[in-house]
Design an enzyme around this catalytic site. Structure first.
Site: not given
Ligand code: NAD
Ligand code: ZN
Length: 276
Positions: A33, A55, A97, A139, A149, A153, A157, A160, A164, A176
Site C-alpha cells: 500500500r 503521476k 515538453e 512543472k 488535477e 494542472r 496538457n 497535447h 495526441h 510524441h
Molecule cells: N507521469 C507523468 O507525469 C508523465 C508525463 C509525461 C510522460 N509520461 C510517460 O512517459 C512515457 C514516455 O517517456 P520516454 O519518452 O522517456 O519513453 P521511454 O521510457 O519509452 O524511453 C524512450 C526510449 O529511449 C530509450 N532510452 C531511455 N534512456 C536512454 C538513454 N539514456 N540512452 C539511450 N536510450 C535511452 C528507451 O529505452 C526507449 O526506447 C510515456 O509512457 C508517457 O505516458 C508520464
Molecule cells: Zn507529453
C-alpha cells in the site's frame, strides 16, 4: 518483488525513461500500500516531465491512464551525461515538453532555449542543465498548486489535445515530441482565434519551435479532417465544444469562466487546422 522479499522498508529505484518511471512509481504506490521510490530518469522527457509530479501508472489493453496513482518520488536524480546515447527523436520529445513548460510558466525560458538552440539540441550538459532545472521548476510549481488535477494542472496538457490526435492519425509513426510541437502550434493558433493570444505571440511560439528543430505544423499528408475527427473521438465533446488548455501569452495560461479547460467550438479548431 515478492521473490526478492521486499518488505515495507524497501525502496524502489527507477532507472530508465518515462515508461520505467511510470511503472516503477506505480509498483511503489501499491506494494504494501505504498513504499518510497526514487526516480533516476535517463531520457530527456523523463527528466523534464515524466519523473516529476507524482503521476504514476501502467497502460492496459482497455486504455491509457485508467490504472494509476498519485505517488511522488522522494527524490529525482538526473545525470545529464546519460543523455549522450539518447536517439535524436527522443531528444526532440524532451525538448517539446521543455518548450511547453516555458509557455506555461516561464517566458524567459523560451528565449533562453532558442538562444542556446545548438547546444540544447546536441544535449550539452553544461548548457542544458540550468534550462532543464527551470523547466522542472515550472512543472513542480503547477503540480504544487493542484496536485490531483482538479483544474489548474490541466495547463500541462497544452499542445497535447491536437498532439495526441496527430500521433493517432499517424499510427504512432510520429514521435510524441514532434506531435506535441505541432499540437502546440495549432493550439496557439486556436488561442488567437479565441481572442486569447496575439498573433505576435503565436508567431513567437512557432519560430521558437522551428529554431529548436521541432515542427510548427502537422506533417503534410495526414489530412486535417482526420486530425479533427481524431480530436473529437479522443475528447468528450459537450455541445460541439472541445476543451483546450490555451496560452494568453508566452509564460501565462488563460483561465476561462469554467477554469483552465477552455471550451472551443469544433469549427474553430477545424478552421485553424485547415489554415496550416
Ligand atoms: N507521469 C507523468 O507525469 C508523465 C508525463 C509525461 C510522460 N509520461 C510517460 O512517459 C512515457 C514516455 O517517456 P520516454 O519518452 O522517456 O519513453 P521511454 O521510457 O519509452 O524511453 C524512450 C526510449 O529511449 C530509450 N532510452 C531511455 N534512456 C536512454 C538513454 N539514456 N540512452 C539511450 N536510450 C535511452 C528507451 O529505452 C526507449 O526506447 C510515456 O509512457 C508517457 O505516458 C508520464
Ligand atoms: Zn507529453
Amino acid at each position: 518483488m515478492a521473490t526478492a522479499g521486499a518488505g515495507r522498508d524497501s525502496v524502489v529505484i527507477a532507472l530508465g525513461g518515462g515508461v520505467t518511471t511510470d511503472l516503477s512509481g506505480f509498483v511503489a504506490a501499491t506494494w504494501h500500500r505504498g513504499i518510497p521510490w526514487i526516480a533516476l530518469p535517463t531520457s530527456l522527457l523523463a527528466m523534464a516531465d515524466a519523473a516529476v509530479g507524482g503521476k504514476t501508472g501502467v497502460d492496459t489493453p482497455a486504455g491509457k491512464n485508467l490504472v494509476g496513482a498519485f505517488h511522488p518520488p522522494v527524490a529525482v536524480l538526473a545525470d545529464l551525461s546519460l543523455l549522450a546515447t539518447l536517439p535524436p527523436g527522443e531528444v526532440s520529445s524532451g525538448l517539446a515538453e521543455m518548450v511547453k513548460h516555458a509557455i506555461v510558466g516561464d517566458e524567459r525560458l523560451l528565449d533562453a532555449l532558442v538562444a542556446a538552440s545548438g547546444a540544447v539540441r546536441s544535449v550539452r550538459p553544461g548548457v542544458l542543465g540550468p534550462l532543464l532545472l527551470r523547466s522542472v521548476a515550472v512543472k513542480a510549481s503547477v503540480v504544487a498548486r493542484d496536485p490531483e488535477e482538479r483544474d489548474f494542472r490541466q495547463v500541462l496538457n497544452f499542445g497535447h489535445t491536437i498532439g495526441h490526435a496527430i500521433e493517432r492519425v499517424s499510427g504512432w509513426a510520429i514521435s510524441h515530441g514532434r506531435a506535441v510541437a505541432a499540437g502546440m502550434s495549432v493550439e496557439a493558433g486556436i488561442a488567437v482565434r479565441m481572442d486569447l493570444l496575439t498573433p505576435g505571440e503565436r508567431d513567437r511560439i512557432r519560430e521558437a519551435l522551428r529554431r529548436l528543430g521541432l515542427p510548427a505544423e502537422p506533417p503534410a499528408g495526414l489530412g486535417t479532417d482526420a486530425i479533427l475527427a481524431a480530436t473529437l473521438a479522443d475528447k468528450k465533446t459537450r455541445a460541439g465544444r472541445v476543451r483546450f488548455a490555451l496560452p494568453e501569452a508566452v509564460g501565462r495560461m488563460a483561465r476561462g469562466p469554467e477554469g483552465f479547460g477552455i471550451p472551443v467550438p469544433i469549427e474553430v479548431a477545424g478552421r485553424e487546422l485547415a489554415s496550416l
